[in-house]
Design an enzyme around this catalytic site. Sequence first.
Site, PDB file in Angstrom:
ATOM      1  CE  LYS A  38       7.555  51.468  -8.478  1.00 57.79           C
ATOM      2  NZ  LYS A  38       6.480  52.323  -8.166  1.00 57.79           N
TER       3      LYS A  38
ATOM      4  CE  LYS B 283       6.178  52.431  -4.831  1.00 58.36           C
ATOM      5  NZ  LYS B 283       4.982  53.096  -5.354  1.00 58.36           N
TER       6      LYS B 283
HETATM    7  C1  PBG Z   1       3.148  55.484  -6.965  1.00 58.70           C
HETATM    8  C2  PBG Z   1       4.057  54.955  -8.006  1.00 58.70           C
HETATM    9  C3  PBG Z   1       5.394  55.325  -8.210  1.00 58.70           C
HETATM   10  C4  PBG Z   1       5.820  54.583  -9.315  1.00 58.70           C
HETATM   11  C5  PBG Z   1       4.761  53.793  -9.729  1.00 58.70           C
HETATM   12  N1  PBG Z   1       3.687  54.029  -8.893  1.00 58.70           N
HETATM   13  C6  PBG Z   1       6.220  56.368  -7.551  1.00 58.70           C
HETATM   14  C7  PBG Z   1       6.585  56.315  -6.146  1.00 58.70           C
HETATM   15  O1  PBG Z   1       6.344  55.371  -5.407  1.00 58.70           O
HETATM   16  O2  PBG Z   1       7.149  57.319  -5.721  1.00 58.70           O
HETATM   17  C8  PBG Z   1       7.194  54.657  -9.899  1.00 58.70           C
HETATM   18  C9  PBG Z   1       7.371  54.054 -11.236  1.00 58.70           C
HETATM   19  C10 PBG Z   1       8.625  54.413 -11.911  1.00 58.70           C
HETATM   20  O3  PBG Z   1       9.580  54.958 -11.313  1.00 58.70           O
HETATM   21  O4  PBG Z   1       8.703  54.134 -13.109  1.00 58.70           O
HETATM   22  N2  PBG Z   1       1.929  55.904  -7.496  1.00 58.70           N
END
Ligand code: PBG
Length: 326
Positions: free
Chosen positions: A248, A195
Site C-alpha cells: 500500500k 505500507k
Molecule cells: C490506517 C489506515 C490508513 C489507510 C488505511 N488504513 C491511513 C494512514 O495510514 O494514514 C489509508 C487508506 C486510503 O488512503 O485509502 N488506519
Amino acid sequence: MTFPTVRLRRLRTMPNLRAMVRETMLSPANFVYPLFVVHGRDVFQEIPSMPGVYHQSIDRLGREIDEVSELGIPAVILFGIPAYKDPIGEENYASDGIVHQAIRTIKDANPKLLVMTDVCLCEYTDHGHCGIVREGEILNDETLDILGKIATSHAEAGADVVAPSGMMDGMVRAIRAALDREGHQGVSILSYAVKYASGFYGPFRDAAQSAPAFGDRRTHQMDPANTREALREAQLDVDEGADMLMVKPALAYLDVIRRVRERFDLPLAAYNVSGEYSMIKAAVARGWLDERKVALETLTAIRRAGADVILTYHAKDAARWLRDDG
Ligand code: PBG
C-alpha cells in the site's frame, strides 16, 4: 521469425480473439470494498475529497450490503469513526463500538459476505497516531497489547479477516497470539505488511478524521525510496503468521507489488488508496479523463503487477463496468 511473416496485430482484430489471449483477468471476485461507518441514524454523507464514497450509519448499511453482494464483490473492509476520541482509542475494542455494530449488522444481513476490519489506533486516538504516544514518541511495544485487544474484539463480533495497518513491529505475532488465546484460530490476518509513508492517503485522513495532530508517520511507515526493505517487512510478517500480505499504496508501487509477488507465495493484496481514487475523480470531473477507461486500466495494472486482491473505492463501479462489458 519477423515481419512480414509475424504480424502481432492479427490477434488484436477480433474482440473474441483479444479476450481469448488476454493475460490478466480482472473480476469483481478480486475486489474488497471499503466502508466508512459512523454513529447516528440515517447518515449517508458524501466525503468531499472522495466523490461517491460516503460516511454511513449502521441503519443505512443494508442497502449497501445488498448492492455489494449483487455485484459479486466478496468482501468489505470496515473503517469506523468513533463517537469520541481519547489517547488510546477505547472505542476501538468496546464490544458496542461502531465497527463491532457494523460487523454484526452485516453478518446478520448476509453471513456469506466477508467482513474485514482495519486494525489501527489512528481513527480512534485524539492525537491521530497509530500507537500510544508518550512525550511525542509513538511507542511500539506498548501498542501491541491494544492491537491484540482490538483484533480479538472484532473477531468476537464476527469479523472474518483482521487487517493490521499501523506498521508496528511485531503486530502480526501479537495479534495472532491474542486471537488464538481467545479461541479465534479461524480468523485470518491480512497484514498491511508493506505500507509506505505516502501522500496518497490525504483524502482518507479527511474521511477517517485521522490526520496526525503533530508530526507525521515517517517513524513507522516506510520510506517511498525503499524496496529491499519491503521484502524484509514482508518476510517478518510471513514469519509472524500472516495469512495474506498487502502492499500500500498500489499505483506508485507496482514494482514493489511485483517483487513481493515473486518472493512470497502468500496471497497478495494491494490497496488502491484514496488519493489514487480521488485523482481520477478530480480529472474526470474536469472532463480530462474517461473514468471507466482509466479506472479499469489502473485496476488491471495492479493485477498485472501481481496482486490477487485489490482494495478499491472503485469496486462497485468497476464491477458494474465489467458486468456491462459482458
Ligand atoms: C490506517 C489506515 C490508513 C489507510 C488505511 N488504513 C491511513 C494512514 O495510514 O494514514 C489509508 C487508506 C486510503 O488512503 O485509502 N488506519
